[in-house]
Design a protein around this motif. Structure first.
Motif, PDB file in Angstrom:
ATOM      1  N   GLN A   8      -0.758  -8.220  12.346  1.00  0.00           N
ATOM      2  CA  GLN A   8      -1.371  -8.808  11.157  1.00  0.00           C
ATOM      3  C   GLN A   8      -1.410  -7.809   9.997  1.00  0.00           C
ATOM      4  N   GLY A   9      -1.573  -6.542  10.333  1.00  0.00           N
ATOM      5  CA  GLY A   9      -1.544  -5.520   9.291  1.00  0.00           C
ATOM      6  C   GLY A   9      -0.210  -5.443   8.574  1.00  0.00           C
ATOM      7  N   SER A  14      -2.413  -7.806   2.407  1.00  0.00           N
ATOM      8  CA  SER A  14      -3.311  -6.654   2.283  1.00  0.00           C
ATOM      9  C   SER A  14      -3.995  -6.435   3.623  1.00  0.00           C
ATOM     10  N   PHE A  15      -4.563  -5.248   3.813  1.00  0.00           N
ATOM     11  CA  PHE A  15      -5.298  -4.987   5.051  1.00  0.00           C
ATOM     12  C   PHE A  15      -6.580  -5.816   5.106  1.00  0.00           C
ATOM     13  N   SER A  31     -12.829  -4.375  10.583  1.00  0.00           N
ATOM     14  CA  SER A  31     -12.799  -3.974   9.180  1.00  0.00           C
ATOM     15  C   SER A  31     -11.364  -3.754   8.716  1.00  0.00           C
ATOM     16  N   LYS A  32     -11.173  -3.817   7.403  1.00  0.00           N
ATOM     17  CA  LYS A  32      -9.836  -3.567   6.859  1.00  0.00           C
ATOM     18  C   LYS A  32      -9.390  -2.130   7.131  1.00  0.00           C
ATOM     19  N   GLU A  33     -10.339  -1.194   7.177  1.00  0.00           N
ATOM     20  CA  GLU A  33      -9.977   0.195   7.449  1.00  0.00           C
ATOM     21  C   GLU A  33      -9.508   0.370   8.889  1.00  0.00           C
ATOM     22  N   ARG A  36      -6.010  -0.933   8.909  1.00  0.00           N
ATOM     23  CA  ARG A  36      -5.147   0.065   8.287  1.00  0.00           C
ATOM     24  C   ARG A  36      -4.823   1.193   9.270  1.00  0.00           C
ATOM     25  N   SER A  37      -5.852   1.674   9.975  1.00  0.00           N
ATOM     26  CA  SER A  37      -5.672   2.790  10.890  1.00  0.00           C
ATOM     27  C   SER A  37      -4.732   2.432  12.037  1.00  0.00           C
ATOM     28  N   VAL A  38      -4.956   1.264  12.643  1.00  0.00           N
ATOM     29  CA  VAL A  38      -4.121   0.844  13.775  1.00  0.00           C
ATOM     30  C   VAL A  38      -2.672   0.643  13.329  1.00  0.00           C
ATOM     31  N   THR A  39      -2.499  -0.034  12.202  1.00  0.00           N
ATOM     32  CA  THR A  39      -1.145  -0.352  11.722  1.00  0.00           C
ATOM     33  C   THR A  39      -0.373   0.907  11.360  1.00  0.00           C
ATOM     34  N   GLN A  40      -0.999   1.783  10.598  1.00  0.00           N
ATOM     35  CA  GLN A  40      -0.288   2.975  10.139  1.00  0.00           C
ATOM     36  C   GLN A  40      -0.085   3.992  11.255  1.00  0.00           C
TER      37      GLN A  40
END
Length: 327
Positions: A8-9, A14-15, A31-33, A36-40
């Protein structure tokens, strides 16, 4: 849940929107953060893995055994590859070019897939109309040489050297011509018909301000190129008055005149080679722009290649397999 989060990221615009989608899917707030962390994090692992493959292909010592990429979804008969660039906003740097290669399979269209021509330039009955499909991608914030490494690695993953027929279609940029020739010296390189058409309309607009003579002039050149009379077109362009203080026009004229060896469209059509690179234009929008071309302060440079590495696997249909093998 981590795999769903990463997917999904990559899919979300957007995240924040991705976090909402994950929350709806699993019934557990995130959370969006965290998205973001998992995706990146996963994207970084994918980026490191593909760089390792490219390094092994190009940086090995002469006496070392080269570790070839694992073949995934090999193209069985005919392949085509296209390379181009798109723009992303790098934080504190402005807009920078991302380079993308798409590797695709080619087959003749079936009767139900044939479409009528949009102009007077028609395929002869013995010239197959082609379907380009089954795409895979590699994209990165690379210089031309690095893009060449990943172009080569992706072509090996798809088994392109084993295909009985292969070609490359691009917009005529010198760096694309160079890296493709270095990787595949015998591969047929073709200038994308649409880009050539754009250049001739641009030239015609300058020399023929009135619509009727401009349309007549451009169509005369395109008809000549379609039937293979490249020398006629080159001679016509050579006789035009040289532009003064117009670098864009001079560039357009030079673009067409230096492409002679890659404008043999009748030969390409008879041989069953595609003459359009729409798949790479679509790939830029799908793989790069949909997720990364956003308004605002832009992306940190360190996060762009990890995102593009992961997006390349997602849109190549390899997300699940790559998730299981790269952590």
């Amino acid at each position: 849940m981590a795999r769903i989060t990463a997917r999904q990221g990559l899919l979300g615009k957007s995240f924040e929107l991705a976090a909402e989608a994950v929350t709806d899917a699993v019934g557990c707030a995130i959370s969006k953060e965290s998205v973001r962390s998992v995706t990146q994090k996963w994207g970084k692992a994918v980026d490191e893995a593909r760089n390792t493959v490219a390094d092994q292909l190009f940086d090995h010592k002469s006496d070392e055994r080269v570790q070839m990429p694992t073949i995934v979804n090999p193209i069985e008969k005919q392949a085509t590859l296209s390379t181009d660039g798109g723009m992303v906003h790098v934080r504190h740097e402005g807009w920078k070019e991302v380079k993308l290669t798409v590797v695709s399979s080619v087959r003749p269209k079936t009767e139900t897939e044939l479409t009528p021509p949009t102009d007077s330039r028609r395929y002869a009955p013995y010239e197959p109309q082609l379907m380009i499909e089954d795409h895979s991608y590699q994209a990165g914030l690379w210089d031309a040489n690095t893009a060449g490494r990943h172009q080569y690695a992706e072509a090996l993953r798809r088994g392109v050297p084993e295909c009985f027929k292969s070609s490359a279609v691009a917009d005529g940029a010198r760096w694309i011509e160079r890296i493709t020739k270095e990787n595949f010296p015998d591969m047929v390189q073709i200038v994308d018909w649409y880009h050539l058409t754009e250049k001739l309309w641009y030239i015609g607009q300058h020399y023929f301000p009135e619509k009727t003579p401009r349309t007549r002039w451009v169509n005369t050149q395109l008809d000549a190129l379609w039937r293979g009379d490249t020398d006629f077109v080159i001679d016509v362009l050579a006789q035009l008055p040289l532009p003064t203080n117009d670098d864009a026009l001079a560039s357009a004229l030079g673009y067409v005149m230096r492409q002679k060896e890659r404008l043999a469209y009748p030969r390409y059509r008879v041989a069953g080679y595609p003459i359009g690179s729409g798949c790479v234009e679509s790939g830029i929008n799908t793989v790069v722009h949909h997720r990364l071309k956003t308004q605002g302060q832009g992306w940190k440079r360190a996060n762009i290649d990890p995102m593009l590495a992961a997006l390349s696997e997602l849109h190549s249909g390899r997300f699940a397999a790559s998730w299981n093998s790269i952590q």
